[in-house]
Design a protein around this motif. Structure first.
Motif, PDB file in Angstrom:
ATOM      1  N   TRP A 115      57.541  29.611  13.035  1.00  0.00           N
ATOM      2  CA  TRP A 115      57.425  28.882  11.760  1.00  0.00           C
ATOM      3  C   TRP A 115      58.720  28.132  11.453  1.00  0.00           C
ATOM      4  O   TRP A 115      58.690  26.973  11.028  1.00  0.00           O
ATOM      5  N   MET A 116      59.857  28.790  11.676  1.00  0.00           N
ATOM      6  CA  MET A 116      61.136  28.125  11.419  1.00  0.00           C
ATOM      7  C   MET A 116      61.309  26.924  12.348  1.00  0.00           C
ATOM      8  O   MET A 116      61.786  25.871  11.918  1.00  0.00           O
ATOM      9  N   ASN A 117      60.927  27.067  13.617  1.00  0.00           N
ATOM     10  CA  ASN A 117      61.024  25.950  14.555  1.00  0.00           C
ATOM     11  C   ASN A 117      60.151  24.781  14.138  1.00  0.00           C
ATOM     12  O   ASN A 117      60.517  23.623  14.313  1.00  0.00           O
ATOM     13  N   SER A 118      58.995  25.074  13.607  1.00  0.00           N
ATOM     14  CA  SER A 118      58.064  23.999  13.283  1.00  0.00           C
ATOM     15  C   SER A 118      58.313  23.379  11.917  1.00  0.00           C
ATOM     16  O   SER A 118      57.775  22.326  11.623  1.00  0.00           O
ATOM     17  N   SER A 119      59.126  23.994  11.082  1.00  0.00           N
ATOM     18  CA  SER A 119      59.318  23.420   9.750  1.00  0.00           C
ATOM     19  C   SER A 119      60.742  22.965   9.458  1.00  0.00           C
ATOM     20  O   SER A 119      60.938  21.982   8.763  1.00  0.00           O
ATOM     21  N   PHE A 120      61.744  23.621   9.973  1.00  0.00           N
ATOM     22  CA  PHE A 120      63.121  23.304   9.586  1.00  0.00           C
ATOM     23  C   PHE A 120      63.542  21.895   9.967  1.00  0.00           C
ATOM     24  O   PHE A 120      64.317  21.266   9.273  1.00  0.00           O
ATOM     25  N   GLU A 121      63.046  21.395  11.071  1.00  0.00           N
ATOM     26  CA  GLU A 121      63.457  20.070  11.511  1.00  0.00           C
ATOM     27  C   GLU A 121      62.777  18.953  10.730  1.00  0.00           C
ATOM     28  O   GLU A 121      63.198  17.809  10.813  1.00  0.00           O
ATOM     29  N   TYR A 122      61.755  19.276   9.971  1.00  0.00           N
ATOM     30  CA  TYR A 122      60.980  18.232   9.312  1.00  0.00           C
ATOM     31  C   TYR A 122      61.040  18.303   7.792  1.00  0.00           C
ATOM     32  O   TYR A 122      60.667  17.362   7.121  1.00  0.00           O
ATOM     33  N   ASP A 123      61.485  19.421   7.234  1.00  0.00           N
ATOM     34  CA  ASP A 123      61.532  19.589   5.791  1.00  0.00           C
ATOM     35  C   ASP A 123      62.800  18.982   5.207  1.00  0.00           C
ATOM     36  O   ASP A 123      63.872  19.078   5.788  1.00  0.00           O
ATOM     37  N   GLU A 124      62.637  18.375   4.049  1.00  0.00           N
ATOM     38  CA  GLU A 124      63.792  17.884   3.300  1.00  0.00           C
ATOM     39  C   GLU A 124      63.894  18.700   2.025  1.00  0.00           C
ATOM     40  O   GLU A 124      62.899  18.969   1.365  1.00  0.00           O
TER      41      GLU A 124
END
Length: 184
Positions: A22-31
């Protein structure tokens, strides 16, 4: 060792893998514009690193419950699970490198969407995702290997050693994990 503990470690490890995924899939795209982005970025890198540390500790605890580990015959365990011991630090290093680069860029004023304009960031992110696939696969494979009840039974290991010694003449460097896996 209790049945609940045997089930608890793999379930906890799988939960850690899901959290890491979940962290891999969200941290790079969330602002994170409503909060102090500097603190959030640093906390996320630290959180993901701690999740990976706990996953390694959980894997080590699973290995420490095997009969071979408890009697001090560590060599066959290490040789059979050497990919596990190698992939965890590699994945953690790639996570930290990507996190440091991402944090440096975001803290210097680059917006999240602009990160994807950097070839360095794309390369680091791609490398991290490829290593992540190996990491998740290896964790699942290790859990499946460690699910074999004979790994925790003294009788099974004594029988394997006796069978290996009798067939080779007593002078072999037998790896019972390998021999056991090929025999099933």
């Amino acid at each position: 060792m209790g049945y609940g503990l045997m089930l608890g470690y793999p379930m906890f490890l799988m939960a850690l893998n899901v959290l890491d995924l979940w962290m891999n899939s969200s941290f790079e795209y969330d602002e994170f514009e409503e909060v102090n982005q500097q603190i959030v970025v640093i906390l996320f890198v630290l959180l993901q690193t701690f999740v990976q540390i706990f996953a390694f500790i959980t894997m080590f605890l699973m290995l420490s419950n095997t009969y071979l580990f408890q009697v001090g015959i560590i060599g066959p365990l290490i040789s059979n699970f050497k990919l596990t011991f190698a992939i965890h630090p590699i994945y953690m290093t790639s996570t930290v490198l990507l996190g440091i680069y991402r944090a440096g860029q975001l803290l210097s004023g680059v917006r999240t969407r602009e990160l994807w304009d950097s070839d360095v960031y794309i390369g680091l992110s791609l490398l991290h995702k490829l290593v992540a696939v190996l990491y998740y696969y290896n964790n699942m494979n290790t859990v499946m290997k460690l699910g074999d009840a004979s790994l925790y039974s003294k009788d099974a290991w004594v029988a394997l050693f006796a069978q290996g010694s009798a067939s080779v003449g007593g002078s072999s460097t037998l790896n019972p994990l390998h021999d056991h896996a090929s025999g099933s």
